[in-house]
Scaffold this active site. Structure first.
Site, PDB file in Angstrom:
ATOM      1  CE  LYS A 108       1.404  24.179 -11.301  1.00 55.70           C
ATOM      2  NZ  LYS A 108       1.500  23.898 -12.722  1.00 55.70           N
ATOM      3  CG  ASN A 109      -1.363  20.875 -10.856  1.00 51.07           C
ATOM      4  OD1 ASN A 109      -1.117  21.817 -11.615  1.00 51.07           O
ATOM      5  ND2 ASN A 109      -0.499  19.904 -10.610  1.00 51.07           N
TER       6      ASN A 109
ATOM      7  NE  ARG B  62      -1.533  20.347 -21.031  1.00 50.83           N
ATOM      8  CZ  ARG B  62      -2.096  19.720 -22.027  1.00 50.83           C
ATOM      9  NH1 ARG B  62      -1.713  19.957 -23.251  1.00 50.83           N
ATOM     10  NH2 ARG B  62      -3.060  18.844 -21.820  1.00 50.83           N
TER      11      ARG B  62
ATOM     12  CB  CYS C 162       4.786  22.202 -22.497  1.00 51.49           C
ATOM     13  SG  CYS C 162       4.454  20.785 -21.489  1.00 51.49           S
TER      14      CYS C 162
ATOM     15  NE  ARG D  24       1.237  18.483 -20.052  1.00 50.78           N
ATOM     16  CZ  ARG D  24       1.378  19.103 -18.894  1.00 50.78           C
ATOM     17  NH1 ARG D  24       2.276  20.035 -18.741  1.00 50.78           N
ATOM     18  NH2 ARG D  24       0.614  18.820 -17.880  1.00 50.78           N
ATOM     19  N   PRO D  25      -1.093  16.433 -26.015  1.00 54.45           N
ATOM     20  CG  PRO D  25      -1.731  14.374 -26.920  1.00 54.45           C
ATOM     21  CD  PRO D  25      -0.718  15.018 -26.013  1.00 54.45           C
ATOM     22  CB  ILE D  26      -6.231  19.151 -26.006  1.00 58.90           C
ATOM     23  CG1 ILE D  26      -6.310  19.826 -27.372  1.00 58.90           C
ATOM     24  CG2 ILE D  26      -5.275  19.881 -25.098  1.00 58.90           C
ATOM     25  CD1 ILE D  26      -7.058  21.162 -27.307  1.00 58.90           C
ATOM     26  CG  ASP D  27      -6.080  13.059 -28.242  1.00 58.99           C
ATOM     27  OD1 ASP D  27      -5.357  13.603 -27.387  1.00 58.99           O
ATOM     28  OD2 ASP D  27      -6.129  11.825 -28.385  1.00 58.99           O
ATOM     29  CG  LEU D  28      -7.692  11.704 -24.405  1.00 63.45           C
ATOM     30  CD1 LEU D  28      -6.925  11.268 -23.179  1.00 63.45           C
ATOM     31  CD2 LEU D  28      -8.485  10.531 -24.986  1.00 63.45           C
TER      32      LEU D  28
ATOM     33  CG  ASP E 253       3.093  17.015 -11.432  1.00 62.58           C
ATOM     34  OD1 ASP E 253       3.639  16.952 -12.549  1.00 62.58           O
ATOM     35  OD2 ASP E 253       2.021  17.625 -11.241  1.00 62.58           O
TER      36      ASP E 253
ATOM     37  NE  ARG F  96       5.045  27.684 -16.262  1.00 58.38           N
ATOM     38  CZ  ARG F  96       4.829  27.696 -17.561  1.00 58.38           C
ATOM     39  NH1 ARG F  96       5.829  27.651 -18.397  1.00 58.38           N
ATOM     40  NH2 ARG F  96       3.599  27.720 -18.030  1.00 58.38           N
TER      41      ARG F  96
HETATM   42  C1  UD1 Z   1      -1.023  15.687 -15.505  1.00 59.07           C
HETATM   43  C2  UD1 Z   1      -1.067  14.619 -14.409  1.00 59.07           C
HETATM   44  C3  UD1 Z   1      -1.657  15.253 -13.186  1.00 59.07           C
HETATM   45  C4  UD1 Z   1      -0.857  16.492 -12.826  1.00 59.07           C
HETATM   46  C5  UD1 Z   1      -0.770  17.446 -14.021  1.00 59.07           C
HETATM   47  C6  UD1 Z   1       0.094  18.657 -13.757  1.00 59.07           C
HETATM   48  C7  UD1 Z   1      -1.468  12.245 -14.711  1.00 59.07           C
HETATM   49  C8  UD1 Z   1      -2.354  11.199 -15.264  1.00 59.07           C
HETATM   50  N1  UD1 Z   1      -1.879  13.514 -14.871  1.00 59.07           N
HETATM   51  O1  UD1 Z   1      -2.348  16.140 -15.730  1.00 59.07           O
HETATM   52  O2  UD1 Z   1      -1.673  14.338 -12.124  1.00 59.07           O
HETATM   53  O3  UD1 Z   1      -1.447  17.128 -11.746  1.00 59.07           O
HETATM   54  O4  UD1 Z   1      -0.224  16.760 -15.129  1.00 59.07           O
HETATM   55  O5  UD1 Z   1       1.428  18.421 -13.983  1.00 59.07           O
HETATM   56  O6  UD1 Z   1      -0.437  11.957 -14.141  1.00 59.07           O
HETATM   57  N2  UD1 Z   1      -3.224  13.024 -23.020  1.00 59.07           N
HETATM   58  C9  UD1 Z   1      -3.588  12.771 -24.329  1.00 59.07           C
HETATM   59  N3  UD1 Z   1      -4.638  13.488 -24.833  1.00 59.07           N
HETATM   60  C10 UD1 Z   1      -5.343  14.403 -24.094  1.00 59.07           C
HETATM   61  C11 UD1 Z   1      -4.955  14.636 -22.775  1.00 59.07           C
HETATM   62  C12 UD1 Z   1      -3.878  13.922 -22.268  1.00 59.07           C
HETATM   63  O7  UD1 Z   1      -2.978  11.965 -25.020  1.00 59.07           O
HETATM   64  O8  UD1 Z   1      -6.295  14.992 -24.619  1.00 59.07           O
HETATM   65  C13 UD1 Z   1      -2.074  12.278 -22.457  1.00 59.07           C
HETATM   66  C14 UD1 Z   1      -0.940  13.203 -22.060  1.00 59.07           C
HETATM   67  O9  UD1 Z   1      -0.063  13.479 -23.127  1.00 59.07           O
HETATM   68  C15 UD1 Z   1      -0.273  12.424 -20.962  1.00 59.07           C
HETATM   69  C16 UD1 Z   1      -1.444  11.744 -20.265  1.00 59.07           C
HETATM   70  O10 UD1 Z   1      -2.489  11.695 -21.230  1.00 59.07           O
HETATM   71  O11 UD1 Z   1       0.583  11.453 -21.485  1.00 59.07           O
HETATM   72  C17 UD1 Z   1      -1.899  12.436 -18.993  1.00 59.07           C
HETATM   73  O12 UD1 Z   1      -2.417  13.654 -19.325  1.00 59.07           O
HETATM   74  P1  UD1 Z   1      -3.403  14.484 -18.374  1.00 59.07           P
HETATM   75  O13 UD1 Z   1      -3.779  13.730 -17.168  1.00 59.07           O
HETATM   76  O14 UD1 Z   1      -4.443  15.087 -19.223  1.00 59.07           O
HETATM   77  O15 UD1 Z   1      -2.417  15.624 -18.035  1.00 59.07           O
HETATM   78  P2  UD1 Z   1      -2.739  16.782 -17.146  1.00 59.07           P
HETATM   79  O16 UD1 Z   1      -4.169  17.103 -17.081  1.00 59.07           O
HETATM   80  O17 UD1 Z   1      -1.786  17.827 -17.566  1.00 59.07           O
END
Ligand code: UD1
Length: 417
Positions: free
Chosen positions: A22-23, A92, A116, A121-125, A305, A397
């Site tokens: 899925k991912n 998301r 969620c 889970r922010p998207i600032d990055l 996960d 899911r």
């Molecule tokens: C995460 C998992 C990934 C898994 C996916 C699905 C990690 C590092 N990533 O990916 O392996 O396949 O969930 O469940 O284990 N964050 C920020 N700002 C951002 C983006 C992320 O602060 O813009 C933080 C998140 O809150 C979190 C961390 O960074 O604490 C990891 O996030 P990210 O790797 O982006 O999450 P996913 O892409 O959902």
């Protein structure tokens, strides 16, 4: 709302094939719109998030079909970059569309994603990375407006190796003239799969799987048929199901190279895990041993996960285990239910301290997030008596018909609608 009835105590045995990840599929669906040509993905699991992603693509003007595990996306009719609010709040992964929409249309609008079940889970990055590529971003009325008219290649540094942000920047830069570099990139196997997919379409991406990814812009991509990697988390969950029930199973086609930390911890617990040309096999010991410590980390560290499932295993392991969740802040939602089944788990900050017990008792429990729900199923498979797991929609899911996979391996499980 569906629930599982599980009679515990059956040792899992036999073999099964694991579906596509899925991912991996979700970003690949987003990347499909990088070309006008049709794109076909095979071995796609029929999951709610994948259906929702296809619906979003259709709302944007694409045409999608899904049957027998094969998805076709035709995006020559892509019309606008305004993503539908209701669907985007549901999944998301809709945020993955920002990069490809900017590539194709030079503009995109996305509703601000909420938190969620597992955290904020922010998207600032993601946004910071896109800004480095010249995207102008405005936030108003709960929406994010991205203007990509002045986009250019660039040098992106991610403050944290976010999987989603790495994928978004990769997709945003594939068609930009010049070289874009992502520093401190995520190294998850799904990133490598996205690189393979883009390159097969005619792109030029190098370095996925390392901390530096180099994307050389090309003028155009073409359509392809693509087979995504198998789901390493589904594979890990099934291995854990065999481990917790004292079973012996073979996962056909599973990729052990993507699962090194999980396999290492299962071995530490006494499981015999072997890789041969047929796939990945696990034979459980008479009694699981405690793991010294698990710390979730970005790949190649232990995957967040798989944290919940390991906590379930530790409840029945001899000795004391420590499991620390470093990636998401709210991933111990299943612990209360495990304790109600007889487990001895204490949470201290981000760490679960688990004292192994001799047995668990069947109980009535409720899934509150995807992997936490899977962890409750594992506990129920090993518990004495019958358990009911409510709110199976969370589990759906990430696992296509989990009950059928478990039935194939000899579990006593039934879905009640
Ligand atoms: C995460 C998992 C990934 C898994 C996916 C699905 C990690 C590092 N990533 O990916 O392996 O396949 O969930 O469940 O284990 N964050 C920020 N700002 C951002 C983006 C992320 O602060 O813009 C933080 C998140 O809150 C979190 C961390 O960074 O604490 C990891 O996030 P990210 O790797 O982006 O999450 P996913 O892409 O959902």
């Amino acid at each position: 709302m569906d629930r599982f009835f599980i009679r515990g105590g059956k040792k899992l045995s036999g073999s099964i094939r694991v579906h596509g990840a899925k991912n991996a599929v979700l970003p690949l669906l987003a990347a499909s719109i990088l070309t006008d040509d049709p794109v076909v993905l095979t071995d796609v699991p029929d999951l709610k998030d994948i259906r929702a992603m296809m619906e979003i693509l259709e709302k944007l003007g694409c045409r999608c079909t899904f049957g027998d595990g094969t998805v076709q996306v035709r995006s020559h009719t892509l019309q606008n970059g305004d993503m539908p609010e209701k669907l985007c709040k549901q999944i998301r992964s809709s945020v993955f569309l920002l990069g490809p929409l900017l590539s194709r249309l030079r503009n995109a609008q996305v509703p601000y994603p909420g938190g969620c079940e597992i955290g904020l889970r922010p998207i600032d990055l993601h946004l910071k990375g896109l800004k480095t590529l010249g995207v102008e971003i405005e936030e108003s009325g709960g929406k994010i407006f991205c203007d990509g008219r002045n986009m250019h290649a660039g040098d992106v540094y991610l403050d944290y190796p976010s999987v989603g942000a790495t994928e978004n920047v990769m997709m945003a830069s594939v068609l930009l003239q010049g070289v874009t570099t992502i520093h401190n990139a995520a190294r998850e196997p799904e990133i490598l799969d996205l690189q393979r997919f883009i390159n097969k379409m005619g792109g030029s991406v190098k370095g996925a799987g390392t901390q530096v990814i180099r994307i050389e812009g090309v003028e155009k991509l073409h359509g392809i048929t693509y087979h995504p990697i198998p789901d390493r988390i589904v594979a890990g969950t099934l291995l854990s199901a065999a481990a917790i029930t004292g079973g012996d199973i073979l996962l056909k086609g599973a990729r052990s190279g993507d699962m090194v930390p999980v396999i290492a911890k299962l071995r530490e617990m006494g499981c015999d895990v072997r890789r041969d040309d047929k796939g990945l096999a696990l034979r459980a010991p008479q009694k699981l041993h405690a793991v010294g410590e698990i710390q979730t980390q970005p790949h190649p560290g232990f995957p967040t996960d798989m944290q919940s499932q390991m906590v379930s295993l530790c409840t029945l392991a001899e000795g004391c285990s420590l499991v620390t969740e470093n990636v998401f802040e709210n991933r111990f939602t299943h612990v209360g239910d495990l304790n109600a089944m007889g487990a001895k788990i204490r949470i201290s900050g981000r760490t679960a301290i688990i004292r192994g017990v001799g047995s668990l008792a069947g109980g009535h429990v409720t899934a509150r997030d995807l992997r936490g729900g899977a962890a409750l199923v594992l506990a129920a498979l090993a518990a004495k008596g019958v358990s009911v797991v409510d709110r199976v929609e969370y589990i759906d899911r990430g696992y296509e018909k989990m009950e059928e996979m478990l039935l194939t391996l000899g579990a006593d499980v039934m879905r009640i609608q």
